[in-house]
Design an enzyme around this catalytic site. Structure first.
Site, short mmCIF file in Angstrom:
data_model
loop_
_atom_site.label_atom_id
_atom_site.label_comp_id
_atom_site.label_asym_id
_atom_site.label_seq_id
_atom_site.Cartn_x
_atom_site.Cartn_y
_atom_site.Cartn_z
CD GLU A 524 43.78 44.08 44.45
OE1 GLU A 524 42.89 43.04 44.43
OE2 GLU A 524 44.90 43.93 44.74
CG ASP A 588 50.75 38.57 40.64
OD1 ASP A 588 50.44 39.41 41.26
OD2 ASP A 588 51.59 37.95 41.70
ZN LIG Z 1 45.46 39.96 45.15
#
Ligand SMILES: [Zn+2]
Length: 684
Positions: A524, A588
């Site tokens: 995030e 990621d």
């Molecule tokens: Zn995301």
């Protein structure tokens, strides 16, 4: 029942990104228990060849997809458990007769009305009749605006209103202001591409869609031959509207969906639609300007309004009215809706049990009322504190990373750090609960409740226009098993729903916890600096704070990730659209590295031991891999290939670890093995 989709909500904001749910790390001095599930692994696979199969092979074998699901994952399982907890809350609230709190009255009666299938069956199509009569009474295409002013919600399965979508949002260029936004919409299929792709599967799908639309008309009482012709009319109109839709990849670039104009300019752009009538009807008669996200769409819509006859427009509107209400109607409508949207599109074998649909409905429609009860019962202040600690560690890791970045100049670094330090961390639930006192929930009136809730939400959205931004507001309900970054508020949000056992355990081993929980928090945070998020500054304004040279360096590195993921196959011969998934793939990659660094820093004074035959570093990565354990139906994979900015779970795992030297060292992988990429991508 509406299948409201946060997906859509966040898609609209264009730069707000859905993320995976996560597990949680907490340090415990007393004998840590591994959260690693050894039985979920497949030790016969070489981790350097396919790390995902190594981490999740056992899980995939032991966790077949339940018939009422289109995919099944560690997050899906937690979501299902949360649903069961919510059900308990709702059944209690529905039962209690005397002296219920206002919140219990609303959630209990909403749920009970939804569960009352006998009453719904008895009413048949009656609840829809006033709407259909209004359509029948339309005398000219001039009347479209007045009708549509009440027909753009509830959002359909894929979230677009009849003809177009209308709502409020923060101004891209002045994040302190809330403005009106008109956006593309009007489609019953999940994406514009569904109307144009000419491979066999897509042609089949369109046929199935027309048959579905026809079936809905038959359920409204039309003769089969008429219904078939009406189905063709709906497809023709939607195809013309889809021509004007901007692609999902283009929509990832915020400047492309920012076109502020005056109402007079909008009237000139689409004169066939009476905007003055529409705006007056929705209470915005005095509006002077708005963001018309995709002007081309409104041009196409206008041309189509002119081209089609009033009678064909009535057909389209009847379809939309029934489509939007279908899940609130009788079993025949629900079944037909499921047959297409559940079975054909997603490969789901069985209809989701009614209690789950009704629980999801309460969550979707009055989620902060249900969320209050949920948080009181299932979320502790300790959990909130512990989550905050890890988030802050991840932010500290990001700060060190930015400071040390070899490719970024001092000026841009300063701006990046300013943005990082301005990020607000929101954990669990909002500081102030939404006030639903103006929403009337009547026991036994399922469709009425549903409509009133939609109106309430529409009015609430429009009511924000011209008022100061409420930074405390959340875009997800507290029980949601997910998290997100909002670039316009510049905040990261972790709902209580993901801070739940078994993912959240005070006794768990830190290594795998940082591998999954930490990686999600890092994910995030990295969104603030991905292809989209990085175009917004510390205050949430769309402003290029990068020097030109540094931006070029960033784009080159992002391109490495686009090229990498574009090479992965999703299903059949469908490859990942690396431009669509770039923001998530960057998040990621960056997030996992940040989690690794934060974990190393957190445990630097500890002597970390091997457990169950795995070194701490190995456990970190297995924790990451196991956060993605999933099985998914091919239909759902095909759908997601078009609409989902997230890569499939397998590639979210292997794509990340194959870029990390830390992984190679942990498992002693050799150059030339599949999990060691020759050309390593690294951005943050
Ligand atoms: Zn995301």
């Amino acid at each position: 029942m509406k299948s409201k989709s946060f997906f859509f909500f966040f898609f609209f904001l264009a730069a707000v990104i859905l993320a995976p749910a996560f597990a949680f790390a907490q340090n415990s001095s007393a004998s840590p228990q591994p959260v690693l599930d050894v039985s979920a692994m497949d030790a016969t696979v070489d981790p350097c060849v396919d790390f995902y199969a190594y981490s999740c092979g056992g899980w995939m074998k032991n966790n077949p997809i339940p018939p009422d699901q289109s995919s099944w994952s560690t997050y899906g399982k937690l979501g299902d458990e949360n649903l069961a907890q919510l059900r308990g809350i709702l059944e209690d609230a529905a039962k209690a007769k005397a002296a219920r709190s206002p919140v219990d009255q609303k959630i209990g009666d909403y749920y009970a009305s939804c569960m009352d299938e006998t009453a719904i069956e008895k009413l048949g199509t009656k609840p829809l009749m006033p709407e259909l009569e209004r359509i029948a009474r339309l005398k000219s295409k001039e009347g479209l605006a007045e009708y549509v002013s009440t027909a753009q919600f509830p959002p359909s399965s894929f979230g677009t209103g009849a003809l177009f979508s209308f709502r409020s949002g923060q101004d891209f260029k002045d994040s302190t202001q809330v403005i009106a936004e008109a956006d593309q919409g009007g489609l019953g299929l999940p994406d514009r591409d569904y109307y144009f792709k000419d491979d066999d599967k897509s042609i089949e799908l369109r046929k199935a869609y027309v048959a579905h639309v026809a079936k809905i008309f038959e359920l409204l009482g039309d003769q089969p031959a008429d219904a078939a012709a009406e189905g063709a009319t709906v497809l023709r109109i939607e195809t013309a509207l889809a021509e004007g839709h901007m692609t999902r990849v283009d929509r990832r670039d915020p400047p492309k969906i920012y076109h502020k104009m005056t109402v007079a300019e909008l009237e000139k752009l689409a004169p066939g639609f009476r905007w003055n009538v529409y705006l007056k009807k929705i209470g915005l008669g005095k509006l002077t300007g708005l963001d018309v996200t995709v002007p081309e769409y409104f041009r196409a819509m206008n041309a189509e309004i002119e081209k089609e006859s009033l009678s064909d427009w009535k057909t389209y509107l009847r379809w939309y009215a029934a489509h939007n209400a279908a899940t609130d109607l009788t079993a025949a409508f629900v079944k037909e809706q499921f047959n297409f949207y559940g079975k054909t599109l997603r490969g789901q074998q069985e209809l989701t049990p009614r209690w789950k649909r009704c629980t999801n409905d309460v969550d979707g429609d009055i989620g902060e009322a249900l969320g209050q009860a949920y948080v009181a019962k299932y979320f502790s202040p300790d959990a909130k504190q512990a989550a905050l600690k890890v988030v802050q560690e991840i932010e500290a890791a990001m700060q060190s990373e930015i400071q040390a970045l070899p490719w970024m100049g001092a000026d841009t670094k300063e701006q990046a750090l300013t943005k990082l330090h301005a990020i607000a961390n929101k954990i669990g639930y909002p500081g102030q609960w939404r006030d639903y006192s103006d929403l009337k929930v009547v026991r036994g009136d399922q469709i009425g409740n549903s409509e009133r809730a939609s109106w309430f939400e529409f009015r609430r959205q429009l009511g924000k226009i011209g008022k100061p931004v409420n930074r405390d507001e959340w875009g997800m309900t507290p029980p949601t098993v997910n998290a997100y970054y909002d670039p316009q508020k510049n905040d990261i949000n972790f709902p209580a729903g993901i801070l739940q056992p078994p993912l959240f355990s005070a006794k768990s081993d830190a290594a795998p916890n940082y591998g999954n929980t930490g990686a999600t928090m890092g994910h995030e945070l990295t969104h603030a600096f991905d292809d989209e998020g990085s175009q917004f500054d510390a205050q949430g304004n769309l402003r290029m704070w990068w020097t030109e040279a540094d931006r070029k360096e960033f784009e080159q590195r992002a391109q490495c990730v686009i090229d990498q993921y574009s090479g992965y196959t999703i299903v059949d011969d469908i490859k990942i659209n690396g431009k669509l998934t770039n923001g998530e793939d960057l998040a990621d990659l960056g997030g996992t590295l940040l989690a690794y660094l934060a974990w190393k820093e957190d445990t630097k004074s500890q002597k970390l031991e091997s457990m169950e035959g795995f070194t701490p570093e190995q456990r970190f990565f297995i924790g990451y891999g196991q956060s993605w354990c999933a099985n998914e139906r091919d239909e759902n994979l095909r759908l997601r290939a078009t609409v989902d900015p997230h890569s499939p779970d397998k590639h979210r795992t292997n794509g990340v670890v194959s870029n990390m030297p830390e992984f190679r060292d942990a498992f002693h992988c050799k150059v030339g093995q599949p999990m060691v990429r020759e050309k390593v991508c690294r951005v943050w």
